[in-house]
Write a protein that holds these residues in place. Structure first.
Motif, mmCIF file in Angstrom:
data_model
loop_
_atom_site.group_PDB
_atom_site.id
_atom_site.type_symbol
_atom_site.label_atom_id
_atom_site.label_comp_id
_atom_site.label_asym_id
_atom_site.label_seq_id
_atom_site.Cartn_x
_atom_site.Cartn_y
_atom_site.Cartn_z
ATOM 1 N N ALA A 104 70.908 74.704 -0.775
ATOM 2 C CA ALA A 104 70.913 76.145 -1.073
ATOM 3 C C ALA A 104 71.932 76.500 -2.133
ATOM 4 C CB ALA A 104 71.177 76.940 0.199
ATOM 5 N N LEU A 158 69.519 82.567 -0.965
ATOM 6 C CA LEU A 158 68.570 82.359 -2.061
ATOM 7 C C LEU A 158 67.969 83.682 -2.524
ATOM 8 C CD1 LEU A 158 66.755 79.176 -0.722
ATOM 9 C CD2 LEU A 158 68.365 79.283 -2.636
ATOM 10 N N ARG A 192 66.878 74.904 -6.002
ATOM 11 C CA ARG A 192 67.026 76.049 -5.099
ATOM 12 C C ARG A 192 65.695 76.782 -4.935
ATOM 13 N NH1 ARG A 192 71.384 76.860 -8.664
ATOM 14 N NH2 ARG A 192 70.689 78.962 -9.252
ATOM 15 N N GLY A 238 63.597 77.587 -1.558
ATOM 16 C CA GLY A 238 63.152 78.937 -1.214
ATOM 17 C C GLY A 238 61.662 78.989 -0.931
ATOM 18 N N ASP A 247 70.216 84.939 -5.077
ATOM 19 C CA ASP A 247 70.611 83.902 -6.029
ATOM 20 C C ASP A 247 70.869 84.508 -7.406
ATOM 21 O OD1 ASP A 247 70.298 80.631 -5.929
ATOM 22 O OD2 ASP A 247 70.045 81.435 -7.959
#
Length: 391
Positions: free
Chosen positions: A66, A106, A74, A78, A109
């Protein structure tokens, strides 16, 4: 024994194999959790991405990935976790809580692409966590917010009204305006804004419910906004009063499209067809003053409009300017009558020259008669011509 041998081979490949071999181990759903956790720290983003997308990866590996340096890794994580959002949000065990925390991080993010992946997965989910949906809908990046705003069943009317009242960015209103089956309350809120792009999107939304009074006000404002007129002409349903109002202010090149609507009253369709034919004839001759007035209105040329109105109504320019200063729908309509202009010019005089607020303009009745009596219009002209009254 064979299983132990397979594990030893997989462990050796995970440690010393080529990138393609490590990727294959990382993507296999039958790979042992401890090997997947080991590969989550691999030097290759492609290998780490394969672990991130592997449903068999342990939660500890997901927590590590993560915060991976590569946004593609990432994003892969997700894409895997988002479909489980409803279950993770209410998970009571430690591992579920870790996965939920990873998904929430996320959704915030720094990379737009990562947040957009989460939004794409959650946009139509009927049981997506409400707080997570609200966070994504309030994102400043439209790649993230728009899919959720337009499609999420988790957004209530109150949620959408809050976004309209305090939009994170102007495009937020446009995204709401494009939402299917928009209610009259939401349409009213968008129509009351000063966001022209959002109002244009609302008018172009065929499933948006718009009150007749709201539509009347927007049609008057559309006098100098051709892209609004294009959407209005093509709306699947237009009440008779809206049709008549639109016929008075629509640009010449859209007259034919409006006249072709199957739901027009026969008399209105005939009058529109007459205007189409007259417009074709005007192309070969000097345009009348009313056509010049319309053209000036399309350009937003207030000075030319006032000059033409004063000239054709045989009043002083100061009298026209006084009607504009007062923002008097009655006075401006009376001046157009005195000038020999039609009601379509009167609507333009009120909306463009007078800049009247939506809903305050005078519109004609079903037969396009003037909305004021002859006696009242004469009185309005006399009042404007009287200097003591103006003072």
């Amino acid at each position: 024994m064979a299983s132990k041998t397979s594990f030893e081979v997989a462990k050796r490949l995970a440690r010393d194999g080529a990138e393609a071999e490590r990727m294959a181990i990382a993507a296999l759903p039958g790979t042992r959790p401890e090997l997947l956790y080991y590969l989550a720290g691999d030097g290759s983003p492609a290998v780490r991405g394969a672990v991130a997308g592997n449903a068999a990866a342990p939660t500890q590996a997901d927590r590590l990935l993560a915060s991976d340096a590569d946004p593609a890794v990432r994003a892969a994580l997700g894409r895997k976790l988002a479909p489980r959002a409803a279950a993770l949000a209410i998970a009571e065990d430690r591992l579920g809580a870790i996965a939920w925390h990873a998904l929430c991080s996320l959704a915030q993010d720094t990379a737009i692409h990562v947040r957009a992946v989460i939004a794409e997965e959650l946009k139509a989910m009927p049981d997506a966590p409400h707080d997570l949906i609200l966070r994504l809908a309030a994102d400043a990046a439209m790649e993230v917010a728009e899919p959720v705003i337009r499609l999420s069943p988790m957004l209530s009317e109150e949620d959408l009204l809050a976004l309209i009242a305090a939009p994170p960015v102007p495009d937020t209103l446009t995204a709401v305006a494009r939402r299917p089956a928009l209610s009259e309350i939401l349409s009213d809120a968008i129509a009351s804004s000063t966001n022209e792009a959002a109002i244009g999107a609302l008018l172009a939304n065929p499933s948006a419910a718009i009150r007749e009074q709201t539509l009347d006000g927007l049609i008057v404002q559309a006098a100098t906004r051709i892209h609004w007129q294009e959407s209005l002409v093509r709306r699947p349903s237009l009440p008779p009063r809206a049709q008549r109002a639109l016929a008075l202010c629509v640009a010449g090149h859209l007259l034919e499209a409006l006249a072709d609507r199957p739901d027009l009253a026969p008399d209105l369709a005939r009058r529109l067809q007459d205007r189409v034919e007259a417009r074709l004839l005007e192309g070969a001759a000097d345009p009348p003053a009313s056509a010049l007035f319309e053209a000036a209105a399309r350009r937003g040329d207030h000075a030319a409009m006032a000059r033409l109105l004063a000239q054709e109504a045989s009043v002083t320019l100061q009298a026209v300017e006084e009607a504009v200063r007062l923002r008097s729908a009655r006075a401006l309509t009376s001046l157009c009558w005195q000038a020999g202009f039609g009601m379509h010019c009167a609507v333009l005089a009120q909306s463009v020259l007078g800049q009247l607020a939506p809903g305050t303009a005078l519109l004609p009745g079903p037969d396009e008669k003037w909305p004021l009596s002859t006696a009242e219009m004469l009185w309005q002209i006399e009042l404007l011509a009287e200097p003591d009254v103006r003072a």
